[in-house]
Design a protein around this motif. Structure first.
Motif, PDB file in Angstrom:
ATOM      1  N   ASN A 181       0.864  -1.215  -0.048  1.00  0.00           N
ATOM      2  CA  ASN A 181      -0.040  -0.011   0.294  1.00  0.00           C
ATOM      3  C   ASN A 181       0.890   1.255   0.015  1.00  0.00           C
ATOM      4  O   ASN A 181       1.704   1.466   0.635  1.00  0.00           O
ATOM      5  N   PRO A 182       0.681   2.234  -0.816  1.00  0.00           N
ATOM      6  CA  PRO A 182       1.539   3.399  -1.104  1.00  0.00           C
ATOM      7  C   PRO A 182       1.496   4.012   0.138  1.00  0.00           C
ATOM      8  O   PRO A 182       2.447   4.964   0.478  1.00  0.00           O
ATOM      9  N   SER A 183       0.350   3.936   0.897  1.00  0.00           N
ATOM     10  CA  SER A 183       0.120   4.995   1.991  1.00  0.00           C
ATOM     11  C   SER A 183       0.962   4.490   3.307  1.00  0.00           C
ATOM     12  O   SER A 183       1.037   5.394   4.284  1.00  0.00           O
ATOM     13  N   VAL A 184       1.420   3.258   3.412  1.00  0.00           N
ATOM     14  CA  VAL A 184       2.474   2.578   4.386  1.00  0.00           C
ATOM     15  C   VAL A 184       3.806   3.412   4.539  1.00  0.00           C
ATOM     16  O   VAL A 184       4.071   3.562   3.230  1.00  0.00           O
ATOM     17  N   LEU A 185       4.095   3.661   5.556  1.00  0.00           N
ATOM     18  CA  LEU A 185       5.419   4.549   5.682  1.00  0.00           C
ATOM     19  C   LEU A 185       6.555   3.427   5.197  1.00  0.00           C
ATOM     20  O   LEU A 185       6.519   2.534   5.470  1.00  0.00           O
ATOM     21  N   GLY A 186       7.224   4.215   4.228  1.00  0.00           N
ATOM     22  CA  GLY A 186       8.302   3.550   3.654  1.00  0.00           C
ATOM     23  C   GLY A 186       7.967   2.441   2.714  1.00  0.00           C
ATOM     24  O   GLY A 186       8.753   1.735   2.044  1.00  0.00           O
ATOM     25  N   ALA A 187       6.840   2.493   2.117  1.00  0.00           N
ATOM     26  CA  ALA A 187       6.207   1.748   1.151  1.00  0.00           C
ATOM     27  C   ALA A 187       7.254   1.919  -0.189  1.00  0.00           C
ATOM     28  O   ALA A 187       7.370   3.128  -0.588  1.00  0.00           O
ATOM     29  N   GLY A 188       7.490   0.827  -0.926  1.00  0.00           N
ATOM     30  CA  GLY A 188       8.366   0.864  -1.908  1.00  0.00           C
ATOM     31  C   GLY A 188       9.988   0.705  -1.545  1.00  0.00           C
ATOM     32  O   GLY A 188      10.689   0.191  -2.509  1.00  0.00           O
ATOM     33  N   TRP A 189      10.129   0.820  -0.204  1.00  0.00           N
ATOM     34  CA  TRP A 189      11.769   0.600  -0.029  1.00  0.00           C
ATOM     35  C   TRP A 189      12.060  -0.729  -0.176  1.00  0.00           C
ATOM     36  O   TRP A 189      12.948  -1.484  -0.723  1.00  0.00           O
ATOM     37  N   GLU A 190      11.298  -1.453   0.686  1.00  0.00           N
ATOM     38  CA  GLU A 190      11.586  -3.066   0.670  1.00  0.00           C
ATOM     39  C   GLU A 190      11.312  -3.530  -0.321  1.00  0.00           C
ATOM     40  O   GLU A 190      12.042  -4.807  -0.959  1.00  0.00           O
ATOM     41  N   ALA A 191      10.384  -3.316  -1.005  1.00  0.00           N
ATOM     42  CA  ALA A 191       9.791  -3.830  -2.230  1.00  0.00           C
ATOM     43  C   ALA A 191      10.832  -3.778  -3.327  1.00  0.00           C
ATOM     44  O   ALA A 191      11.209  -4.798  -4.132  1.00  0.00           O
ATOM     45  N   PHE A 192      11.439  -2.389  -3.525  1.00  0.00           N
ATOM     46  CA  PHE A 192      12.395  -2.214  -4.577  1.00  0.00           C
ATOM     47  C   PHE A 192      13.888  -3.075  -4.311  1.00  0.00           C
ATOM     48  O   PHE A 192      14.616  -3.753  -5.182  1.00  0.00           O
ATOM     49  N   ARG A 193      14.155  -3.033  -2.980  1.00  0.00           N
ATOM     50  CA  ARG A 193      15.324  -4.118  -2.554  1.00  0.00           C
ATOM     51  C   ARG A 193      15.217  -5.491  -2.957  1.00  0.00           C
ATOM     52  O   ARG A 193      16.045  -5.936  -3.471  1.00  0.00           O
ATOM     53  N   THR A 194      13.939  -5.775  -2.876  1.00  0.00           N
ATOM     54  CA  THR A 194      13.665  -7.302  -2.923  1.00  0.00           C
ATOM     55  C   THR A 194      13.882  -7.499  -4.611  1.00  0.00           C
ATOM     56  O   THR A 194      14.395  -8.495  -4.806  1.00  0.00           O
ATOM     57  N   LEU A 195      13.082  -6.554  -5.280  1.00  0.00           N
ATOM     58  CA  LEU A 195      13.244  -7.034  -6.965  1.00  0.00           C
ATOM     59  C   LEU A 195      14.800  -6.818  -7.165  1.00  0.00           C
ATOM     60  O   LEU A 195      15.397  -7.472  -8.156  1.00  0.00           O
ATOM     61  N   TRP A 196      15.483  -5.913  -6.956  1.00  0.00           N
ATOM     62  CA  TRP A 196      16.587  -5.440  -7.139  1.00  0.00           C
ATOM     63  C   TRP A 196      17.828  -6.626  -6.859  1.00  0.00           C
ATOM     64  O   TRP A 196      18.819  -6.904  -7.757  1.00  0.00           O
ATOM     65  N   MET A 197      17.338  -7.474  -5.602  1.00  0.00           N
ATOM     66  CA  MET A 197      18.486  -8.356  -5.350  1.00  0.00           C
ATOM     67  C   MET A 197      18.066  -9.699  -5.816  1.00  0.00           C
ATOM     68  O   MET A 197      18.607 -10.986  -5.237  1.00  0.00           O
ATOM     69  N   ALA A 198      16.807  -9.876  -6.486  1.00  0.00           N
ATOM     70  CA  ALA A 198      16.385 -11.144  -6.964  1.00  0.00           C
ATOM     71  C   ALA A 198      17.404 -11.833  -7.661  1.00  0.00           C
ATOM     72  O   ALA A 198      17.376 -13.163  -7.667  1.00  0.00           O
ATOM     73  N   TYR A 199      17.797 -11.413  -8.683  1.00  0.00           N
ATOM     74  CA  TYR A 199      18.702 -12.201  -9.435  1.00  0.00           C
ATOM     75  C   TYR A 199      20.036 -11.374  -9.790  1.00  0.00           C
ATOM     76  O   TYR A 199      20.244 -10.129  -9.686  1.00  0.00           O
ATOM     77  N   PRO A 200      21.068 -11.969 -10.187  1.00  0.00           N
ATOM     78  CA  PRO A 200      22.439 -11.374 -10.360  1.00  0.00           C
ATOM     79  C   PRO A 200      22.354 -10.409 -11.838  1.00  0.00           C
ATOM     80  O   PRO A 200      22.884  -9.277 -11.617  1.00  0.00           O
ATOM     81  N   GLU A 201      21.308 -10.713 -12.621  1.00  0.00           N
ATOM     82  CA  GLU A 201      21.201  -9.747 -13.683  1.00  0.00           C
ATOM     83  C   GLU A 201      20.111  -8.747 -12.993  1.00  0.00           C
ATOM     84  O   GLU A 201      18.831  -9.249 -12.543  1.00  0.00           O
ATOM     85  N   LYS A 202      20.343  -7.646 -13.502  1.00  0.00           N
ATOM     86  CA  LYS A 202      19.224  -6.439 -12.789  1.00  0.00           C
ATOM     87  C   LYS A 202      18.569  -5.743 -14.042  1.00  0.00           C
ATOM     88  O   LYS A 202      18.892  -5.924 -15.264  1.00  0.00           O
TER      89      LYS A 202
END
Length: 372
Positions: free
Chosen positions: A246-267
C-alpha cells in the motif's frame, strides 16, 4: 465612512453593509476595487477580502481575477446550502496523499469564482484504507439537516450511509474516480506509454513498483502487465514486479525495490513506478544500494503536480494536474446545479508526459507520441 469596534467583528460589519449596497445595484454592476473599499470603510484590505469571500460564497457577487468583482442576479443568492467536498480520510495523517487536498483547494476556489459556496468534509479513516461505510460524522449530520446542496466526492465510497439521503433530496453528486456515474477519471492508460518511453530509451529489462488496490485478482493484473511487456518486445521476471505494498504505508516501496533488485544477479535496466508515494519510498533504496540514475536504471513515474516531491535525478514523469481535475468537477457541478443534463457524465483527465524531464541525450524519446 468608518465602522466602530463592537462585539460584531469588522469584517461582519463590512459584509452586512455591502449586502445592502449590492441589493440596490443592478445585476452585472461592477464593484469598486478592494483597496478603494478599504479606504472608504477605514479598514484593512484583509478585512475587505474576508467580506467579499463571504458574499461570493452566498452567490451575491462573482470575482474574476484581472477583471473585477460583479453583482450576480438575485436568483444566484444561496439559500444557505453549500457544495460538500468530501474526503473520507484523515488528511492530517503524515502519509495522506496531498493530491486530494490540492484538488479540494482548486475546486473551492473555482466554485467561489462562480458564486458557489463550499465546505470541506474529511473522514477519520487512515490513508489507503477505504471503508465501505462513510466515516465522516459532520458530513452525515449536515446532509440529514438539509444544509448540503451538492456533493463532490474526491475520496469516498458511494455507500448506503449517505447516497440514499442524497438521492432522496435530489442532490447533484460528482466523484473523482470510477465509483460514481458522473465525475472525473484520472487513471488513463499508463503502462503502455511508459513501456513505449522505455523502449525508446533502449531499455530491455523492465521492473515495476505498483499497487493494484484492495482487490483479490492480483494474478490477472500481473499477467496483463507481463503481456504488455512482451508485446513491446521487452522482458521482465516475476520477482521484478512488486505490487502488494500500500503506497500510504510509511516506507512503502523501499523493501519492495530492494527485493526486486536483489532477486537475480541480472538486474533490470528500467523501472516503472505507478504512484508518487511509492517513489518516495524508492528514494532511500537508491542511496542504500548506491545506484546511479539513470546510468544503472531508467525510471518512469506516474505522479501528481505540485505535491511537494523532489526529484533528485533525471526521470520521466507522467503527471496529473489537480487543477484540471478541479476544473472538470466544477463544470459538472455547475451544470447539474442549473438543472442541465451532462452530455459527458465522465471526463478523463489524463496524465501528461513531461518531455522536459526526459533523460538528456535520448533523442528517440522526442519522436514518441505525446500521450494525453
Amino acid at each position: 465612512m468608518s465602522f466602530k469596534p463592537t462585539r460584531t467583528a469588522l469584517y461582519q460589519q463590512v459584509t452586512e453593509h455591502l449586502r445592502r449596497e449590492i441589493a440596490a445595484k443592478e445585476p452585472g454592476a461592477r464593484l469598486e476595487p478592494e483597496h478603494q473599499m478599504a479606504r472608504r470603510f477605514s479598514v484593512s484590505v484583509i478585512t475587505v477580502r474576508e467580506a467579499l469571500r463571504i458574499l461570493t460564497s452566498e452567490g451575491r457577487i462573482a470575482r474574476h481575477p484581472g477583471r473585477g468583482t460583479f453583482v450576480l442576479p438575485p436568483e444566484k443568492v444561496s439559500t444557505g446550502r453549500h457544495v460538500a467536498i468530501l474526503i473520507d480520510e484523515d488528511v492530517s495523517h503524515p502519509q495522506s496523499s496531498q493530491v486530494y487536498l490540492r484538488i479540494a483547494q482548486a475546486l473551492r476556489a473555482r466554485l467561489a469564482e462562480a458564486g458557489v459556496g463550499s465546505r470541506l468534509y474529511v473522514g477519520q479513516n487512515p490513508p489507503g484504507n477505504p471503508k465501505p461505510e462513510l466515516n465522516s460524522p459532520e458530513f452525515l449530520v449536515d446532509l440529514e439537516a438539509g444544509k448540503i446542496g451538492a456533493v463532490a466526492a474526491l475520496l469516498a465510497q458511494p455507500s448506503s450511509s449517505w447516497v440514499p439521503v442524497a438521492e432522496r433530496q435530489s442532490l447533484p453528486v460528482v466523484g473523482f474516480g470510477g465509483n460514481f456515474p458522473a465525475g472525473v477519471l484520472a487513471n488513463g492508460p499508463f503502462f503502455p506509454p511508459a513501456l513505449e518511453v522505455l523502449k525508446g530509451l533502449g531499455c530491455r529489462r523492465v521492473a515495476a513498483l505498483t499497487w493494484f488496490g484492495f482487490i483479490t485478482h492480483h494474478a490477472e493484473r500481473v499477467e496483463a502487465f507481463n503481456r504488455l511487456v512482451s508485446e513491446h518486445g521487452l522482458e521482465t521476471r516475476p520477482e521484478w514486479v512488486q505490487y502488494g505494498e500500500n503506497p500510504s504505508v510509511l516506507g512503502a516501496g523501499w523493501e519492495a525495490f530492494r527485493t526486486l533488485w536483489m532477486a537475480y544477479p541480472e538486474k533490470p535496466d528500467a523501472l516503472i513506478i505507478s504512484d508518487d508515494m511509492l517513489f518516495k519510498g524508492f528514494l532511500p533504496a537508491v542511496s542504500e544500494l548506491r545506484l546511479n540514475i539513470p546510468e544503472d536504471l531508467h525510471v518512469v513515474v506516474r505522479t501528481n503536480k505540485d505535491v511537494g516531491i523532489l526529484y533528485p535525478f533525471p526521470i520521466t514523469r507522467f503527471e496529473l494536474d489537480p487543477k484540471a481535475v478541479a476544473e472538470a468537477l466544477a463544470g459538472k457541478l455547475q451544470q447539474l446545479l442549473r438543472g442541465e443534463a451532462l452530455e459527458e457524465p465522465l471526463t478523463l483527465v489524463p496524465h501528461v508526459l513531461l518531455k522536459e524531464n526526459v533523460l538528456t541525450g535520448s533523442k528517440r524519446i522526442r519522436e514518441l507520441v505525446n500521450y494525453r
